[in-house]
Design a protein around this motif. Structure first.
Motif, PDB file in Angstrom:
ATOM      1  N   SER A   2       0.835  -1.199   0.000  1.00  0.00           N
ATOM      2  CA  SER A   2       0.000   0.000   0.000  1.00  0.00           C
ATOM      3  C   SER A   2       0.873   1.253   0.000  1.00  0.00           C
ATOM      4  O   SER A   2       2.056   1.205   0.328  1.00  0.00           O
ATOM      5  CB  SER A   2      -0.920   0.004   1.215  1.00  0.00           C
ATOM      6  N   ASP A   3       0.272   2.367  -0.377  1.00  0.00           N
ATOM      7  CA  ASP A   3       1.003   3.631  -0.415  1.00  0.00           C
ATOM      8  C   ASP A   3       1.533   4.003   0.959  1.00  0.00           C
ATOM      9  O   ASP A   3       2.652   4.493   1.097  1.00  0.00           O
ATOM     10  CB  ASP A   3       0.105   4.752  -0.939  1.00  0.00           C
ATOM     11  N   THR A   4       0.732   3.767   1.987  1.00  0.00           N
ATOM     12  CA  THR A   4       1.143   4.092   3.356  1.00  0.00           C
ATOM     13  C   THR A   4       2.345   3.242   3.768  1.00  0.00           C
ATOM     14  O   THR A   4       3.304   3.760   4.348  1.00  0.00           O
ATOM     15  CB  THR A   4      -0.019   3.880   4.341  1.00  0.00           C
ATOM     16  N   ALA A   5       2.301   1.967   3.489  1.00  0.00           N
ATOM     17  CA  ALA A   5       3.410   1.085   3.843  1.00  0.00           C
ATOM     18  C   ALA A   5       4.657   1.445   3.043  1.00  0.00           C
ATOM     19  O   ALA A   5       5.777   1.416   3.572  1.00  0.00           O
ATOM     20  CB  ALA A   5       3.028  -0.371   3.602  1.00  0.00           C
ATOM     21  N   GLU A   6       4.477   1.807   1.785  1.00  0.00           N
ATOM     22  CA  GLU A   6       5.604   2.190   0.943  1.00  0.00           C
ATOM     23  C   GLU A   6       6.235   3.484   1.447  1.00  0.00           C
ATOM     24  O   GLU A   6       7.459   3.599   1.527  1.00  0.00           O
ATOM     25  CB  GLU A   6       5.133   2.365  -0.501  1.00  0.00           C
ATOM     26  N   GLN A   7       5.423   4.462   1.815  1.00  0.00           N
ATOM     27  CA  GLN A   7       5.937   5.716   2.360  1.00  0.00           C
ATOM     28  C   GLN A   7       6.650   5.488   3.674  1.00  0.00           C
ATOM     29  O   GLN A   7       7.694   6.089   3.950  1.00  0.00           O
ATOM     30  CB  GLN A   7       4.801   6.726   2.543  1.00  0.00           C
ATOM     31  N   SER A   8       6.101   4.596   4.491  1.00  0.00           N
ATOM     32  CA  SER A   8       6.720   4.275   5.769  1.00  0.00           C
ATOM     33  C   SER A   8       8.084   3.621   5.555  1.00  0.00           C
ATOM     34  O   SER A   8       9.053   3.939   6.253  1.00  0.00           O
ATOM     35  CB  SER A   8       5.815   3.360   6.584  1.00  0.00           C
ATOM     36  N   ALA A   9       8.167   2.721   4.593  1.00  0.00           N
ATOM     37  CA  ALA A   9       9.437   2.056   4.285  1.00  0.00           C
ATOM     38  C   ALA A   9      10.455   3.066   3.755  1.00  0.00           C
ATOM     39  O   ALA A   9      11.637   3.022   4.122  1.00  0.00           O
ATOM     40  CB  ALA A   9       9.220   0.942   3.276  1.00  0.00           C
TER      41      ALA A   9
END
Length: 125
Positions: A2-9
């Motif tokens: 997800s975009d949120t998980a990608e941004q967090s990574a």
């Protein structure tokens, strides 16, 4: 992912990259402080100057390659206080961007060698 998980990574990776700069900046701060003390005492060697200039260039390269701001680095310093003396990132960044010029102390600076030779010459005449 997800975009949120990608941004967090991405944010985690960026923070790790910024944190990775702290030991380099801490070492530059220590090297610069020691060199300034040696210069004040009149005991600077060409090797000390070369080490300082190399560390400053290395730190400048790493900071530029990472594309981090001064604010990001100083924030990271506050989170990881054990990496150096308070304010080390600001001092090190200053040395990296405005590398000081030092001159090696001549080997015979402050010695009486030349004066002794002149006195011996006068005595032998």
């Amino acid at each position: 992912m997800s975009d949120t998980a990608e941004q967090s990574a991405e944010e985690t990776t960026r923070q790790a990259e910024i944190t990775g700069l702290l030991p380099v900046l801490s070492q530059l701060d220590k090297t610069a402080a020691a060199l300034e003390q040696q210069a004040a005492a009149g005991k600077v060697t060409a090797g000390q100057i070369a080490a300082y200039e190399t560390e400053a260039a290395h730190a400048r390269h790493l900071v530029n390659a990472a594309g981090v701001s001064t604010r990001e680095i100083t924030d990271a310093e506050q989170e990881h206080r054990s990496d150096g003396d308070r304010g080390f990132t600001a001092r090190a960044l200053d040395h990296a961007t405005h590398t000081r010029h030092f001159e090696p102390t001549p080997d015979d600076a402050g010695s009486t060698k030349d004066r002794d030779v002149e006195e011996e010459m006068e005595i032998s005449l």
